[in-house]
Design a protein around this motif. Structure first.
Motif, PDB file in Angstrom:
ATOM      1  N   ALA A 199      56.270-131.663  63.751  1.00  0.00           N
ATOM      2  CA  ALA A 199      56.892-130.498  64.639  1.00  0.00           C
ATOM      3  C   ALA A 199      58.096-129.831  63.720  1.00  0.00           C
ATOM      4  O   ALA A 199      57.827-128.515  64.116  1.00  0.00           O
ATOM      5  CB  ALA A 199      57.412-131.298  65.819  1.00  0.00           C
ATOM      6  N   GLU A 200      58.681-130.164  63.183  1.00  0.00           N
ATOM      7  CA  GLU A 200      59.814-129.455  62.409  1.00  0.00           C
ATOM      8  C   GLU A 200      59.200-128.534  61.407  1.00  0.00           C
ATOM      9  O   GLU A 200      59.605-127.512  61.196  1.00  0.00           O
ATOM     10  CB  GLU A 200      60.783-130.472  61.538  1.00  0.00           C
ATOM     11  N   LEU A 201      57.991-128.998  60.654  1.00  0.00           N
ATOM     12  CA  LEU A 201      57.457-128.093  59.639  1.00  0.00           C
ATOM     13  C   LEU A 201      56.712-126.981  60.392  1.00  0.00           C
ATOM     14  O   LEU A 201      56.841-125.817  60.098  1.00  0.00           O
ATOM     15  CB  LEU A 201      56.456-128.961  59.018  1.00  0.00           C
ATOM     16  N   GLU A 248      64.453-120.769  57.766  1.00  0.00           N
ATOM     17  CA  GLU A 248      64.041-122.073  57.798  1.00  0.00           C
ATOM     18  C   GLU A 248      65.117-123.228  57.699  1.00  0.00           C
ATOM     19  O   GLU A 248      64.941-124.196  58.187  1.00  0.00           O
ATOM     20  CB  GLU A 248      62.960-122.086  56.351  1.00  0.00           C
ATOM     21  N   VAL A 249      66.143-122.880  56.675  1.00  0.00           N
ATOM     22  CA  VAL A 249      67.400-123.767  56.883  1.00  0.00           C
ATOM     23  C   VAL A 249      68.012-124.022  57.941  1.00  0.00           C
ATOM     24  O   VAL A 249      68.144-125.147  58.407  1.00  0.00           O
ATOM     25  CB  VAL A 249      68.207-123.370  55.581  1.00  0.00           C
ATOM     26  N   HIS A 250      68.238-122.888  58.772  1.00  0.00           N
ATOM     27  CA  HIS A 250      68.876-123.170  60.098  1.00  0.00           C
ATOM     28  C   HIS A 250      67.875-123.962  61.116  1.00  0.00           C
ATOM     29  O   HIS A 250      68.257-124.674  61.686  1.00  0.00           O
ATOM     30  CB  HIS A 250      68.871-121.630  60.899  1.00  0.00           C
ATOM     31  N   LEU A 288      65.930-126.239  60.303  1.00  0.00           N
ATOM     32  CA  LEU A 288      66.001-127.890  59.916  1.00  0.00           C
ATOM     33  C   LEU A 288      67.288-128.249  60.116  1.00  0.00           C
ATOM     34  O   LEU A 288      67.517-129.327  60.379  1.00  0.00           O
ATOM     35  CB  LEU A 288      65.519-127.791  58.463  1.00  0.00           C
ATOM     36  N   CYS A 289      68.516-127.485  59.964  1.00  0.00           N
ATOM     37  CA  CYS A 289      69.767-127.859  60.236  1.00  0.00           C
ATOM     38  C   CYS A 289      70.308-127.044  61.047  1.00  0.00           C
ATOM     39  O   CYS A 289      71.131-126.061  60.603  1.00  0.00           O
ATOM     40  CB  CYS A 289      70.412-127.708  58.646  1.00  0.00           C
ATOM     41  N   LYS A 345      58.240-135.044  62.253  1.00  0.00           N
ATOM     42  CA  LYS A 345      58.493-134.320  61.085  1.00  0.00           C
ATOM     43  C   LYS A 345      57.426-133.161  61.111  1.00  0.00           C
ATOM     44  O   LYS A 345      57.871-131.933  60.529  1.00  0.00           O
ATOM     45  CB  LYS A 345      58.189-135.198  59.842  1.00  0.00           C
ATOM     46  N   ILE A 366      59.578-124.507  61.128  1.00  0.00           N
ATOM     47  CA  ILE A 366      59.895-123.715  60.080  1.00  0.00           C
ATOM     48  C   ILE A 366      58.789-122.694  59.841  1.00  0.00           C
ATOM     49  O   ILE A 366      58.950-121.523  59.516  1.00  0.00           O
ATOM     50  CB  ILE A 366      60.389-124.332  58.738  1.00  0.00           C
ATOM     51  N   ASN A 399      52.043-127.599  56.370  1.00  0.00           N
ATOM     52  CA  ASN A 399      51.341-128.741  55.729  1.00  0.00           C
ATOM     53  C   ASN A 399      51.537-130.054  56.317  1.00  0.00           C
ATOM     54  O   ASN A 399      52.592-130.908  55.783  1.00  0.00           O
ATOM     55  CB  ASN A 399      51.602-128.571  54.256  1.00  0.00           C
ATOM     56  N   ILE A 405      64.301-117.651  54.380  1.00  0.00           N
ATOM     57  CA  ILE A 405      64.556-118.696  53.873  1.00  0.00           C
ATOM     58  C   ILE A 405      65.637-119.512  54.715  1.00  0.00           C
ATOM     59  O   ILE A 405      65.706-120.456  55.064  1.00  0.00           O
ATOM     60  CB  ILE A 405      64.811-118.683  52.397  1.00  0.00           C
ATOM     61  N   LEU A 406      66.636-118.569  54.962  1.00  0.00           N
ATOM     62  CA  LEU A 406      67.832-118.776  55.678  1.00  0.00           C
ATOM     63  C   LEU A 406      67.366-119.225  57.099  1.00  0.00           C
ATOM     64  O   LEU A 406      67.752-120.436  57.830  1.00  0.00           O
ATOM     65  CB  LEU A 406      68.806-117.591  55.943  1.00  0.00           C
TER      66      LEU A 406
END
Lengths: 320, 652, 152
Positions: free
Chosen positions: B115-117, B645-647, B649-650, B113, B120, B95, B642-643
């Motif tokens: 690109a990061e979305l 996605e977390v990885h 982003l971080c 941002k 994920i 989105n 979900i992990l």
């Protein structure tokens, strides 16, 4: 204490014909700690021991013996683990016979070994009155029992085993102990956030990832399916980094939140002596404050994280 | 896996503040992305064709579209990838419009941002599995809750369409608010003459089971298979025997029982049939007023009843109905004007509500259609109508317009003149809202042909004066104070959510607004649907509505149900939880937190294991969060997804 | 790619699909300008949020984590947010013991219609995290470095 031990042996002997196995303690290799004993024949009963060296919580063996008729000897704190296992329906009450005892405190072998400066190379040790007399390669010494107790004994909330089918000996209050050692939680609270973070980085740096804490935990009922070692799901990776080890400790704490009875097996089992019950204690404190709940007291209750109230009396939500 | 990424410009909606070319370029660096491009309008015909072409050309296994919110076009693109030959669940959206381009001003930050979305979304898609919707059979019965005009229309339309209908009504008779009205605007035709035959149709339709004096107790299940428990409240009369002859009421000594149907403007008996056209025409006892039930002695009705139908020992009964869909048509209630001190707060007998006035006008009402003042029974000469009592007033928490009060007030002034040609009506109003066919003309008639005097302004006080009332107000058009002496004051009370509406919504798991009106699925495109599949809305429960709109919604809801039931089986959402038998230790933690009872404990080779009932699972994932060993996983929201996605982003 | 060096901090939002994700959409439709730090991960329900996701995010270097779901009693799945509230309240006490500033984590409720509220939450939370600065890093370096260290 002698007669209490004899009474215990008699009770086990009488119950044994109806049971597949009775779990008790027998003398350990070094005289500082007794080890588990699985009694299947009457001759085993003579090996049973009962004194402050019976530190290990035997309840963790119960889920693995499900389906068998099992007898277990339990201290007050051990019985709280049994309550939790009953609550989670991982053991069957009707298959279980609990021989309950009144506990005057259990010894911490590491602490004693350090005090006696003898390592674990003990030739013999025996309890006499309020003292543990040790003979090691470095000579003989006597340690006051009260000084050698496990940290958890200073916070004992109930020394009598409950639930219990046969109570051996007299009921009594928890031992009155002075000079409780400061807990890691107390020490952490005096530190800044950054210091706490560093503290854990240092502590976890020593972790050898043996998972003894998990194996000893009576509530780590997942055992072979522990999410810490699986790839589906892949919560923790195998990198040798404090981050991953701390992640596992957070996982253990959150998985046992509202279930942990602070039996201390995780710390007792840790070969490098890491204060890994600290996070669980912090969660228990919060759970008591939020939900007025303590684990291990009532097998009919639902742990607080598996239920809710529409209006949570003690939760103050932030207003934006 | 070959992943294709499509970054949409959305004209300038996204491209204005996001460098979409740069995002597409960045996406090429993400794992398994073999193709990435920017596109002007991904959702357009050429945009979708581009996706299909790329899927075929680059042998893509999955597609990420970075564009608007998935609430807008997820379904569109799922169909697109399906047309391209992929499984529709091998698709993810990023989105970058609502969550990026429309809210951030810094183009660099937005691009980064976005690109990061996309990253994920790619990481999630890499762990998606092909899913196929299951099927389940549906129970083609429908429950309609509320027997007002909207519920009646819905029930009749469903029954005419061949469905079995269960109609549940809280009051002893169906008919709702419309059955209390004397005439309807703008045609001034008799309300009970148009509603009555429809009520009779309900009673006579073999497809309709009618439960009046009944309320919904609980609702379980899901679309296609609801189990609804209905509490049939004790009428203290065996309705299988009651013939509706009315002998009981004639003999009942409790003649001063407050009359709910007549809006408490008259009295009735403890045992009664609420009104002559009641459906079902059965007597019921008001337990609070009955001498036998309160004091243990009387029994006059027992003696009077020729059928022997009176049963003082009757108790509430719970019946369970299995239905596949529910139409909620619980209507509205009237605002309690007594909180307005300036209108007397309920102290003046001749300050009445519009609905009470309606009962005074009705030939079957307590005055048999003669307008008489409640205080002394005299005919009024000057009548003041005050509009917007409990509407458009923020100070009392009713900021909305009730919609129909302008019209019924005009109707009441016309009827007043018809009944009392010598009378004079005054109407205090804020604005006239009359958008409807023939509505504004009707208001004009009230003013011009029937001489109702309309005063634009609010009333500040009503004071008793020599047996009459002094109404003090303001005329904002003239800019002066107005004082009118009147014999009767009629308050056009606004509509509010029916009593108990929020509680019923909780049972049905549908949402409601701050006023208790039920929320439609979409304000424009889903006016009679709710966000809970299989539950539909009709009439004023969704917001105040006049009769034609309520009837239209009743019909619309019925057509939705008929459409739903036109299939024999429904597709279940395959994004549900499933259990790894190997990992499950049978601790039942998942079962204890499932809000839908979708998890059962089963035996597998002598071991206890959890098992998900796929058609009951709604895909919330509460079980996955509760399982310590991660044995139960919600598809497409697995721990690993979900992990990942977390990885992403971080990355440490 | 990562957050813009010097401009942004790493803030992760876990949002439920039905209310808060919609609320963030509503804020977008209303063109309510917000700080750009937050990255939203969509979940079906706050009941899907295992508190360990939050721990994982912090240990991986997130500077702030925000969870938002439906208001109590408005959960699309009826009770997911009630369970989440308990889990997240308990988590709140774990973070400071681990040395993670508790203000780095917040949870709240934003409905699909509350675009304005969503903007307020994002603004305040982002300010709060910027006030705290970057989360302390492990002195042992990154996992990658640790890996390479062992390899050598």
């Amino acid at each position: 204490m002698g007669s209490q031990l004899e009474d215990l042996k008699t009770a086990i002997r009488q119950a044994l014909p109806d049971l597949d196995v009775v779990i008790a303690w027998a003398a350990g290799p070094d005289g500082l700690a007794h080890t588990p004993l699985f009694i299947t024949s009457e001759s085993d009963v003579d090996l049973v021991q009962w004194d402050p060296r019976c530190s290990q919580n035997l309840a963790g063996y119960l889920p693995g013996l499900r389906g068998k008729k099992v007898g277990i000897v339990a201290k007050g704190c051990d019985a709280r683990s049994i309550t939790e296992l009953l609550q989670e329906k991982l053991i069957d009450r009707e298959q279980l016979t609990v021989f309950g005892l009144h506990c005057q405190g259990a010894l911490d072998p590491e602490k004693i070994a350090a005090m006696a400066d003898c390592g674990r190379y003990v030739r013999s040790a025996e309890i006499n009155g309020g003292e543990l007399k040790i003979v090691s390669s470095k000579g003989a010494c006597a340690i006051s029992l009260e000084n050698g107790l496990l940290a958890k004994c200073f916070r004992c909330t109930g020394a009598d085993a409950q639930p219990c089918d046969q109570f051996i000996g007299e009921h009594g209050a928890p031992p009155v102990l002075k000079d409780a050692p400061a807990t890691t939680l107390d020490r952490l609270e005096a530190m800044s956030m950054e210091e706490r973070f560093q503290f854990w980085e240092e502590q976890m740096g020593q972790c050898i990832r043996c998972y003894a804490c998990r194996s000893a935990c009576p509530l780590c009922v997942c055992q072979d399916h522990c999410a810490a070692q699986s790839r589906e799901p892949h919560w923790v990776d195998q990198t040798d980094h404090p981050r991953e080890k701390l992640m596992f400790q957070a996982m253990h704490a959150l998985h046992t939140a509202g279930r942990c009875t602070e039996c201390g097996e995780c710390e007792r089992a840790c070969p490098v002596g890491l204060p890994i019950m600290t996070m669980k204690q912090a969660l228990n404190r919060q759970i008591k404050a939020l939900f007025d709940y303590e684990a291990g007291l009532d097998s009919e209750k639902t742990p607080p994280l598996f239920q809710f109230r529409e209006n949570e009396e003690h939760i103050k939500e932030r207003k934006w | 896996m070959n992943i294709g990424v499509f970054v949409c410009h959305c004209g300038s909606n996204i491209a204005g503040t996001v460098d979409t070319v740069a995002v597409a370029k960045a996406a090429l660096a993400y794992p398994e992305v073999v193709f990435a491009t920017d596109t002007m309008y991904a959702c357009s015909e050429p945009g979708q064709a581009g996706i299909i072409e790329a899927v075929q050309k680059y042998e893509l296994d999955g597609v990420v579209v970075a564009s608007c919110t998935p609430r807008m076009h997820e379904a569109t693109f799922r169909r697109t990838v399906e047309r391209a030959g992929l499984n529709r669940y091998m698709f993810e959206m990023a989105n970058i419009r609502e969550h990026v381009s429309w809210i951030g001003k810094d183009k660099d930050a937005n691009t980064n941002k976005a690109a990061e979305l996309v990253h994920i979304a790619v990481e999630k898609l890499r762990r998606n599995t092909e899913l196929t919707a299951g099927e389940f059979t549906i129970n083609k019965r429908v429950m309609v809750i509320g027997g007002g005009v909207a519920g009646i229309q819905a029930a009749l339309d469903c029954a005419d369409g061949g469905l079995e209908v269960v109609l549940v009504e809280r009051e002893p008779s169906i008919g709702g608010k419309m059955s209390k009205l004397d005439k309807t605007f703008p045609t001034v035709d008799c309300s009970s003459c148009i509603l009555g035959p429809r009520m009779v149709d309900i009673a006579q339709n073999p497809n309709i089971t009618l439960y009046t004096l009944s309320e919904v107790e609980s609702v379980d299940g899901f679309v296609g298979n609801f189990d609804v428990k209905v509490r049939r409240k004790a009428a203290y009369v065996d309705w299988t025997l009651c013939t509706g002859c009315g002998e009981c009421a004639a003999k009942c000594p409790s003649k001063k029982t407050p009359d709910r149907f007549n809006e408490f403007i008259g009295k009735t008996t403890a045992i009664n049939i609420p009104f002559p056209q009641a459906i079902p025409k059965k007597a019921s006892i008001n337990a609070a007023a009955c001498l036998m039930l309160t004091k243990g002695k009387c029994g006059a009705c027992v003696k009077a009843c020729p059928a022997g139908a009176i049963q003082f020992k009757q108790e509430d009964e719970i019946v369970t109905e299995q239905v596949g869909a529910v139409i909620v048509a619980t209507g509205y209630d009237l605002f309690d004007f007594t909180q307005y001190g300036e209108y007397g707060g309920g102290r003046y007998p001749d300050v009445i509500t519009s609905m009470q006035y309606e009962r005074l006008l009705s030939a079957s009402g307590p005055t048999e259609g003669h307008i008489k003042r409640p205080s002394d029974g005299k005919e009024p000469k000057d009548i003041v109508f005050i509009q917007c009592v409990g509407s458009r007033d923020k100070s009392i928490g009713r900021p909305y317009c009730s919609g129909f009060c302008c019209m019924y007030t005009a109707k009441q002034t016309i009827l007043t003149k018809d009944h009392l040609p010598e009378s004079q009506s005054y109407v205090f109003y804020m604005d006239i809202r009359s958008p409807g066919k023939g509505y504004d003309e009707f208001i004009r008639r009230a003013m011009e042909e029937y001489g109702a005097r309309y005063i634009r302004g609010r009333v500040s006080a009503i004071q008793p004066k020599n047996g009459r009332y002094l109404i003090k107000g303001v005329n904002t058009l003239m800019g002066d104070q107005v004082e009118i002496e009147a014999d009767l004051v009629v308050l056009a009370v606004g509509a509010e959510a029916a009593k108990g509406a929020p509680q019923l919504a909780e049972k049905l798991r549908i949402s409601y607004d701050t006023y208790g009106f039920y929320m439609e699925g979409h304000p424009k495109l889903k006016p009679v649907e709710t966000n809970t599949a299989g539950i539909y809305l009709a009439g004023s429960c969704q917001g105040p509505k006049d009769i034609p709109s309520s009837v239209a919604q009743g019909g619309a809801a019925a057509s939705k149900v008929l459409g739903l039931f036109s299939k024999d089986k429904l597709a279940s959402d395959p994004q549900v939880s499933s259990v790894s038998l190997q990992r499950c230790i049978g601790c039942a933690k998942c079962q204890s937190v499932c809000p839908f009872g979708a998890i059962e404990m089963t035996q597998f080779r002598g071991m206890t294991k959890a098992s998900v009932i796929a058609t009951v699972c709604q895909g919330c994932g509460n079980c996955t969060s509760a399982c310590p060993q991660g044995a139960i996983q919600l598809s497409h929201f697995t721990d690993n997804q979900i992990l990942a996605e977390v990885h992403a982003l971080c990355p440490y | 790619m990562s957050v813009l060096e010097g401009k942004e901090l790493r803030i992760i939002g876990f949002l439920c699909n039905w209310c808060s994700y919609g609320g963030a959409d509503t804020a977008g439709v209303g063109r309510f300008t917000q700080p750009t730090d937050l990255r939203i991960i969509k979940l079906p329900c706050t009941g899907r949020i295992n508190p360990l996701f939050v721990v994982r995010a912090f240990l991986n270097g997130a500077d702030g984590v925000l969870v938002s779901g439906c208001h109590p009693r408005d959960c699309h799945y009826t009770a997911g947010n009630f369970y989440a509230r308990r889990r997240l309240e308990v988590l709140r006490s774990l973070l400071p013991v681990m040395g993670i500033e508790p203000a780095r984590f917040e949870y709240t409720w934003v409905s699909a219609s509350e675009g304005q509220r969503w903007r307020t939450v994002v603004q305040k939370f982002t300010e709060q995290i910027h006030g705290l600065g970057p989360i302390p890093a492990f002195k042992s370096g990154t996992c990658l470095e640790a890996c390479l260290g062992t390899a050598i």
